[in-house]
Structures are given as structure tokens and as C-alpha cells.
Enzyme design. Structure first.
Site, mmCIF file in Angstrom:
data_model
loop_
_atom_site.group_PDB
_atom_site.id
_atom_site.type_symbol
_atom_site.label_atom_id
_atom_site.label_comp_id
_atom_site.label_asym_id
_atom_site.label_seq_id
_atom_site.Cartn_x
_atom_site.Cartn_y
_atom_site.Cartn_z
ATOM 1 N N ASP A 239 -33.442 -32.121 100.119
ATOM 2 C CA ASP A 239 -32.381 -32.594 101.000
ATOM 3 C C ASP A 239 -30.975 -32.506 100.416
ATOM 4 O O ASP A 239 -30.057 -32.021 101.062
ATOM 5 C CB ASP A 239 -32.700 -34.050 101.361
ATOM 6 C CG ASP A 239 -31.607 -34.659 102.191
ATOM 7 O OD1 ASP A 239 -31.334 -34.103 103.259
ATOM 8 O OD2 ASP A 239 -31.014 -35.657 101.762
ATOM 9 N N GLU B 119 -21.789 -36.226 95.912
ATOM 10 C CA GLU B 119 -23.129 -35.676 96.129
ATOM 11 C C GLU B 119 -22.972 -34.366 96.905
ATOM 12 O O GLU B 119 -21.859 -33.987 97.315
ATOM 13 C CB GLU B 119 -24.051 -36.649 96.886
ATOM 14 C CG GLU B 119 -25.513 -36.169 96.876
ATOM 15 C CD GLU B 119 -26.593 -37.230 97.156
ATOM 16 O OE1 GLU B 119 -26.273 -38.420 97.228
ATOM 17 O OE2 GLU B 119 -27.763 -36.826 97.297
ATOM 18 N N ASP C 102 -31.312 -35.320 95.801
ATOM 19 C CA ASP C 102 -32.667 -35.863 95.633
ATOM 20 C C ASP C 102 -33.683 -34.770 95.969
ATOM 21 O O ASP C 102 -33.319 -33.632 96.242
ATOM 22 C CB ASP C 102 -32.858 -37.077 96.549
ATOM 23 C CG ASP C 102 -32.708 -36.677 98.021
ATOM 24 O OD1 ASP C 102 -32.076 -35.637 98.301
ATOM 25 O OD2 ASP C 102 -33.232 -37.392 98.891
ATOM 26 N N TYR D 204 -31.953 -41.260 107.022
ATOM 27 C CA TYR D 204 -31.467 -40.446 108.139
ATOM 28 C C TYR D 204 -31.898 -41.049 109.465
ATOM 29 O O TYR D 204 -32.696 -40.473 110.203
ATOM 30 C CB TYR D 204 -31.959 -38.993 108.000
ATOM 31 C CG TYR D 204 -31.255 -38.259 106.882
ATOM 32 C CD1 TYR D 204 -29.968 -37.758 107.072
ATOM 33 C CD2 TYR D 204 -31.852 -38.100 105.645
ATOM 34 C CE1 TYR D 204 -29.300 -37.108 106.040
ATOM 35 C CE2 TYR D 204 -31.190 -37.448 104.605
ATOM 36 C CZ TYR D 204 -29.918 -36.952 104.820
ATOM 37 O OH TYR D 204 -29.252 -36.308 103.805
#
Ligand SMILES: *[C@@H]1O[C@H](CO)[C@@H](O)[C@H](O)[C@H]1NC(C)=O
Ligand SMILES: *[C@@H]1O[C@H](CO)[C@@H](O)[C@H](O)[C@H]1NC(C)=O
Ligand SMILES: *[C@@H]1O[C@H](CO)[C@@H](O)[C@H](O)[C@H]1NC(C)=O
Ligand SMILES: *[C@@H]1O[C@H](CO)[C@@H](O)[C@H](O)[C@H]1NC(C)=O
Length: 574
Positions: free
Chosen positions: A180, A540, A183, A332
Site C-alpha cells: 500500500d 510517507e 507499510d 481506508y
């Protein structure tokens, strides 16, 4: 397994010497792969393939027959879209199976070019520069996110096979797909949205990929999540596998995918526990990709469309929210509900099939409200734009798209000096890039042209360096790019025998592996940013961050190739 071996074992292709006796011969047929090295640049080609004996038919792997030939010594062949372009001296290999009666040796006498540019036209301009460069790099980022067994063509030396047992807890093969973000979970909801949005960019701005020499790469790239998502949909049993990996367990560890030891449970939605959001989005991905693959691989395109249809029915007939049964709610959650996902799926199925039922569904589900976000969660404005494309008389839809883009152009917060349209604290650049994609497509559709394209360009220029911090927000590109993105695999040693753990997370130095092409979260609304690995809000990376961004880049390269790049209006652009 050591990555060093993978590097040394890469096959070195060699030009075939003709006449060539095909070694792989059985009673009634042959199979071969032959190579040639053109000494000129190719932009489309045709060749004559000459055998020593009569050949009943050939089944090409990666080229086309120029017309229906059979029972001949001579076959005329041409490129498919992925292998039409070659620089001078670059090897071109083609493979095929052929039906040849008996067992006597089959010799290819010659393979000669009859045309070295499609339709004999001069080769179109190739485009270089920042946008083409970052376009190629963005595709590399997706390659670094690959899960499952990696092909020999893998271009990321610090990645290797991983998560080879995904799905085994349910006796299924759910290997493949993309990790994803920083991670290692496979969350299908954002993965499918990224796939749809990349397919949209490829449909709309194919010429940009072509001009950048990235067509083969983008098709390879898109097949990766598509092949996985196809495995996830079991139409015989009405089951859709919506996630592999436990978000909580995964996030509590810092390890590279190759080293994972935690259980990777797989989770499904069914008729009894439905998820119209994730299945609707996946149906949209299949439908959009079926269009993108039409010129490339008709069989694959047809398979995608068939799965789009059946998964759409499953999503539409069994309405529900996937996070009621799949533990993705803290990661999500579908905040916008599933109506937007079904609208988007309907619009893509309408475009892929032209069947009125899908248009009617889209118009039933479409939002008549102004939208403020285009994202993995909310695709209402995407549906509005697609349905406006389908009906240019619909002034209400046109106004909704205009309001969306104009809001980003003028009324959202701007960073102080360089005027990023700043939407949200967490990963702001992806929202802006997504809005820029809406602007770029709207410009193509004739809603507005110059102003929208200028705004989109100014925002991409911001991301590439024209910003308050004077730095690139794309890893591995430009001035002072991020060196410490929050990303497990790239933060650890490229020697896979070395440990990978929280010590790597806490290491003050740069990530040992450059995660080339990844767009990071981006600055706060003052244009402030710190290149800290711990800052998952601003530093990120994620599959969904790059999707709209990459599609806009393809659009910019397309404009550049046509000499139509608009003015740079970003006040910090140098
Ligand atoms: C062959 O290659 C050229 C140049 O890339 C491309 O324009 C053309 O569409 C390709 N042909 C097919 C049938 O895909
Ligand atoms: C599901 O919906 C489709 C229309 O999208 C309909 O044609 C089909 O019969 C339905 N299937 C089931 C199993 O309810
Ligand atoms: C699909 O969308 C494209 C781009 O707007 C359009 O040219 C084409 O006609 C559409 N096809 C259908 C069947 O709606
Ligand atoms: C297009 O939109 C207009 C305005 O809403 C509507 O009156 C018309 O029926 C639509 N056309 C089609 C073919 O759906």
C-alpha cells in the site's frame, strides 16, 4: 535468497543468426523467440518472416500479423503498441508458436524489416526533460511496491520475492499486487482506485507515455495490480478478496516485505457481507483498464471487461460497506459511502461498452453537489466529468466540474509564496495532483483549456521544486529530494541478509535504498516540511499518492510533444 544472484542471472539476449534452426520442435509444431537489432530508430515497424518450409499458422506472443496468413513460407508481421518504439541499436525480440506438420527441422531463413516507421511517417518527436523524466520514475516507484514473485525484468535491485503465501489461509493464490504505502499490507480499495486512475491517464494521455518512451513500462506496471485484482474476484462463488495482511500487526512492525513473519490473513466480501465500495472501485479499474488494453492485448482487454461486468453486478446487487466485514476501517474507511464508487464504476462500464443501462445507472447515482476532493475515497467528481464527456449538453455537470477545479484554483488555502493549492494536512500533494488530473481532462474535454492547464502545470512545478523549501518532493529527482521517506523496504539495507527493524526506522541517515519516483505527503499550509522518517503525515509515500500525479505528468508530456505546454505561472518557477 540474495539479490546479487538475481542480478547475475539476468539473461543476456543475443541477436539471432539466420538461417536459424528452431530447437524447440515437436510433432506438428515449433516454439521460438528470435531477436534482431535494427540499426535505425523505430517508431512502428513491419517485418517479413521467411521460413524454409510451409508453416500452417503462427500464434504471435508479442506482435501482430499484418493480415490473415496461413499455409505459407512467408509471414508479414508488425509491432503491437508496446514494442513499436526502439532506439537505433536496441534489440528487438519476438516470440511465437507455429503449427508445422511432421517433425523435420524448421528453419527461419530471414527476418527483414519492410518498414521502420508506422505508415512510413517520420518518427514523432520524443520528449525529454523534467516531466518525461519524472513520469518514468513514477513507474519505477510502483515497481518498488510489488508484492509476490518478481519477474526477471524487475528493475528494483533491492527488492526480491515476498509474500508468496498470500491467500493460503483460505486456500487461494492471492500473491501479487502492490504494497500500500510505507507499510506492507495489500489494501484493495486504494489499490484499485490507483489502478483506475492510472488507466484513465493512459487512455487520455497515451501519446505522452509514448513520447516519453514509457509505453511498455506503463503497460507492465498496470498489469501487476490488475493480475492480482483478477485473482481476488471469484465470480463462480461470488467472493471478492478485499485485503491481505493485518493492518494492526503490520503497522506494529518495521520490516521489509522479504522478511515478513507475521500472519497475513486474507479477508473477503460476499453476498451476505457485501462491500459495494471496494468491489465497485475494482469493477471501475477493470473497465477502465479494458479500454487502455484494447490496442495492446485484446484477449486481456476482453477478460478485464468480462470481470468488470460480473463484479459490477455483484457490487450493485449487494450493497454494503466493506469495512463492516473487512478490518480496514482504521486505514481506508469509505467515508464518502459507496454511491460514488458505483457511479464511477457505472461511468467506466458505460464508456467501455456504450450500453445504455450503465449510463442510466451512472445518472441515477451521480451527485448533484459540488465536490471538494477527488481521491481513493471520493470519486464523485470523476463520475461527473466522465458523464459530462458522454453528454456535452449537460450544463449542470459541466458546472460541477468547473466549480471543482475553480475551487482549487482560487478558494482553497494557498501556501504563502509559491501558491500550492493546499487541501489537507495529511498527504496534501496527492489531493492537489488528483485535482490537477481533473483539470487536465476537463481541459481536453473542452470545459476550459489554457487556465486549467496552467494551474495544473503550476502545481506539478511546485512538487518538482518551485516551492518555499526550494526542494523536490519526489524521491530521487531534482534538488534536495526527500531522503528519508517513511517506507519500510527502502529504509533497510539493500543486503537482504542484514536485519531490518526499528533500528532502521530510528537511523538518522538517509534511506539506504532510493525509492525513486515516490511523491511524498508534502508540506503544511505554510510550505514547511521536514525530511523525517517518523513523519508519516508529510513524509510517507503511497500508491494512491502517485496515481493522479503520474497521469498529470503524462498529460504534460503529451502537451510538450505537441508544442502546447502552457506558460509556467508558478511564482517560484525558475
Ligand atoms: C506500432 O508502433 C507505433 C509506434 O509506437 C504505434 O504508433 C502503433 O500504434 C503500433 N501499432 C500497433 C498496431 O499497435
Ligand atoms: C444483478 O444485477 C444485474 C444488473 O446489474 C442483473 O442483470 C442481474 O440479474 C443481477 N444478478 C443477480 C444475481 O441478482
Ligand atoms: C468513451 O470516452 C471517450 C473519451 O471521452 C469517447 O471518445 C468515447 O466516445 C466514449 N465511448 C463511449 C462508448 O461512450
Ligand atoms: C444530455 O443532457 C441533457 C441535459 O440534462 C438532457 O436533456 C439530455 O437528454 C441528455 N442527453 C442524453 C443523450 O442523455
Amino acid at each position: 535468497m540474495s539479490v546479487i544472484f538475481a542480478v547475475f542471472l539476468l539473461p543476456v539476449a543475443a541477436a539471432t543468426n539466420f538461417p536459424y534452426t528452431i530447437p524447440d520442435r515437436w510433432n506438428g509444431g515449433v516454439s521460438t523467440n528470435i531477436c534482431t537489432t535494427p540499426d535505425v530508430k523505430l517508431c512502428g515497424w513491419e517485418m517479413k518472416l521467411v521460413f524454409s518450409v510451409n508453416v500452417q499458422s503462427i500464434a504471435p506472443h508479442d506482435f501482430l500479423l499484418t493480415n490473415a496468413q496461413s499455409n505459407s513460407r512467408v509471414y508479414y508481421i508488425k509491432n503491437q503498441s508496446s514494442n513499436g518504439d526502439r532506439s537505433a541499436g536496441q534489440e528487438l525480440c519476438i516470440g511465437f508458436n507455429a503449427d508445422v506438420s511432421g517433425t523435420s527441422p524448421v528453419v527461419i531463413s530471414r527476418l527483414v524489416f519492410t518498414k521502420t516507421s508506422s505508415d512510413g511517417q517520420p518518427c514523432p518527436a520524443t520528449v525529454s526533460g523534467a516531466y518525461a523524466d519524472v513520469l518514468g520514475k513514477s513507474i519505477l516507484f510502483y515497481e518498488a511496491q510489488r508484492s509476490g514473485p518478481l519477474p526477471s525484468t524487475n528493475r528494483i535491485p533491492w527488492r526480491a520475492d515476498s509474500a508468496l503465501n498470500d491467500g493460503s489461509d483460505n486456500n487461494r493464490d492471492l500473491t501479487g499486487g502492490w504494497y500500500d504505502a510505507g507499510d506492507n499490507v495489500k489494501f484493495n480499495f486504494p489499490m484499485a482506485w490507483s489502478t483506475t486512475t492510472l488507466a484513465w491517464g493512459l487512455i487520455q494521455f497515451r501519446a505522452g507515455y509514448q513520447a516519453a518512451g514509457e509505453l511498455t513500462n506503463v503497460y507492465d506496471s498496470l498489469r501487476w495490480p490488475l493480475d492480482y485484482l483478477l485473482k481476488c474476484w471469484d465470480s463462480d462463488h461470488n467472493e471478492y478478496w478485499a485485503q491481505v495482511g493485518d493492518g494492526y500487526a503490520d503497522h506494529s512492525q518495521w520490516t521489509r516485505p522479504e522478511d515478513m513473519t507475521a500472519a497475513r490473513p486474507s479477508y473477503k466480501v460476499t453476498i451476505g457481507s457485501p462491500g459495494s465500495d471496494v468491489t465497485g472501485e475494482t469493477a471501475a479499474a477493470f473497465a477502465a483498464a479494458s479500454i487502455a488494453f484494447r490496442s495492446e492485448d485484446q484477449g486481456y482487454s476482453a477478460r478485464l471487461l468480462q470481470n468488470a461486468r460480473s463484479l459490477y453486478d455483484f457490487a450493485y446487487n449487494n450493497s454494503g460497506t466493506y469495512t463492516d466485514s473487512v478490518p480496514a476501517g482504521d486505514f481506508y474507511n469509505s467515508w464518502s459511502g459507496f454511491t460514488d464508487d458505483l457511479c464511477w464504476a457505472s461511468a467506466w462500464l458505460y464508456n467501455a461498452t456504450g450500453e445504455t443501462v450503465y449510463k442510466e445507472r451512472a445518472m441515477e447515482l451521480i451527485s448533484s453537489n459540488d465536490q471538494v476532493e477527488f481521491s481513493w475515497d471520493n470519486k464523485n467528481v470523476g463520475c461527473q466529468l466522465l458523464m459530462y464527456e458522454a453528454n456535452h449538453s449537460d450544463a449542470a455537470l459541466k458546472a460541477l466540474v468547473e466549480n471543482f477545479v475553480n475551487r482549487y484554483r482560487s478558494s482553497v488555502t494557498k501556501t504563502p509564496t509559491c501558491e500550492l493549492s493546499w487541501y489537507a494536512k495529511w498527504g496534501t500533494l496527492r489531493y492537489t495532483a488528483n485535482a490537477a488530473l481533473i483539470a487536465m481532462v476537463a481541459a481536453d474535454v473542452g470545459i476550459e483549456d489554457t487556465k486549467y492547464r496552467e494551474w495544473a502545470l503550476s502545481q506539478i512545478d511546485y512538487m518538482l521544486g518551485a516551492n518555499e523549501a526550494g526542494r523536490s518532493y519526489v524521491v530521487g529527482y531534482g534538488n534536495y529530494p526527500p531522503q528519508r521517506p517513511h517506507h519500510r523496504a527502502s529504509s533497510c539495507s539493500s543486503d537482504l541478509n542484514q536485519p531490518c527493524n526499528w533500528n532502521d526506522y530510528n537511523n538518522p541517515g538517509p534511506n539506504p535504498n532510493v525509492l525513486t519516483g515516490a511523491l511524498v505527503g508534502g508540506p503544511d499550509n505554510g510550505g514547511n516540511y521536514a525530511d523525517a522518517r517518523s513523519d508519516y503525515i508529510r513524509n510517507e509515500v503511497a500508491c494512491d499518492y502517485n496515481a493522479g500525479f503520474q497521469s498529470v505528468l503524462a498529460g504534460l508530456v503529451d502537451l510538450q510533444a505537441r508544442g502546447k505546454l502552457p506558460a509556467h505561472t508558478n511564482p517560484c518557477f525558475k
